[in-house]
Design a protein around this motif. Structure first.
Motif: not given
Length: 355
Positions: A299-301, A304, A306
């Motif tokens: 997960r990104g910041t 989510h 990618a």
């Protein structure tokens, strides 16, 4: 004891079944693990009057047209459940039910799928858990002090549960419009429909067939570097199914603006206007059910993951299917999930050939 399969599919709803269909065609050894004990995915837990946005033939998974429902243009949820149950039997998909996947870990050249009944090793994983199990509730001031009932879309069943009550339905999408309609057309329920912005109905001649085409055209335009067409959002928010159209045309679907806060007995608008309520139904959407992927740290910041198509960029052995347009155009719909499921199966097969 750790079992093995080339591919583990997590989730036995429509996305998982579509993945299974295409994996079978690719000749891959796979298993589908489903936390549900009966077929039908989220469709077996919806409200009684729910209808599809499209006729049966335009709401089908790959390889098998959904048969029409007698006397209905737009099939109900039970018809979809029966279709999905028949689908998995017809293609002899290897489902194991009542198994909850808890976590996925990297384990050398394999992925280890940890469940509440043991582990699986796989060369690739397709996560198809959807979002129905993660209803979203907004942080509205005073929500915790309201003494009436609070439900989400997932909890609603029928107007009889609210006879003689004042119900506030919150949300400007299809679920809110259908539930507000269901309650409004019942003479024994008093309804206030509340939306963040004025409701935007699609033209009456547009249903899920056109929506799928529009979503696909938008995805292709973006992939080709062309201007964003706006997709489905450019047409409107609400499909005017016959019951919704009936209530709208009768002047029964008049939406109020979103209230500012809640108190013990109801809701309060910014100008001080208030309304007492026995229940509030939050039709405020969902979040993807992805907690089992946490050990992979993808997960990104903003939480989510990618992806490129359905493939997770940070873990090429993982595909995400059916969570929305970010995992394939209209991939959260029956008719839309087939193409990204096919692409995922082909990419997984190619990955095996390269290794």
């Amino acid at each position: 004891m750790t079992r093995t399969a080339q591919v583990v599919v997590i989730g036995g709803g429509q996305a998982g079944l579509a993945a299974g269909y295409h994996l079978r065609r690719q000749g891959v050894d796979f298993v589908i693990l489903d936390a549900q004990t009966t077929p039908g995915g989220a469709w077996q837990h919806t409200w009684d009057s729910l209808r599809l946005f499209s006729p049966a033939a335009y709401s089908s998974l790959p390889g098998r047209l959904m048969p029409p429902q007698t006397g209905e243009t737009y099939p109900d949820a039970q018809h979809v459940v029966e279709y999905l149950a028949d689908y998995e039997k017809r293609y002899e998909l290897p489902l194991q039910r009542g198994i909850r996947v808890e976590a996925i870990h990297r384990d050398g050249p394999l992925l280890r799928v940890q469940t509440d009944s043991g582990a699986w090793h796989a060369r690739a994983v397709i996560s198809a858990t959807g979002n129905w199990s993660r209803p979203f509730l907004p942080a509205v001031p005073g929500r915790s002090v309201f003494t009436g009932r609070q439900l989400h879309t997932v909890d609603y069943r029928c107007p009889a549960d609210f006879a003689g009550q004042h119900v506030i339905v919150v949300g400007g999408g299809n679920s809110a419009a259908q539930i507000a309609t269901d309650l409004t057309l019942d003479d024994h329920v008093n309804v206030t429909w509340v939306t963040q912005r004025p409701p935007h109905f699609l033209p009456d001649d547009i249903d899920g067939r056109a929506l799928f085409d529009v979503a696909t055209a938008r995805r292709r335009a973006l992939d080709a570097g062309r201007d964003d067409t706006g997709g489905v959002a450019s047409l409107g928010d609400i499909v005017a199914l016959p019951p919704v159209r009936k209530a709208r045309d009768a002047g029964l679907l008049q939406a109020s603006p979103m209230f500012d806060r809640m108190d013990r007995d109801g809701v309060v608008w910014a100008d001080g206007t208030r309304a007492e309520a026995d229940a509030v139904i939050w039709c405020t959407g969902f979040r993807p059910a992805l907690s089992h992927l946490a050990p992979l740290q993808l997960r990104g910041t903003r939480g989510h993951i990618a992806t490129e198509g359905t493939r997770a960029i940070g873990e090429p052995r993982l595909h995400l299917l059916g969570y929305g347009d970010w995992t394939g155009p209209a991939s959260a719909t029956l008719i839309g999930v087939g193409r990204p499921a096919r692409d995922a199966a082909r990419q997984i097969t190619a990955l095996f050939a390269d290794n």
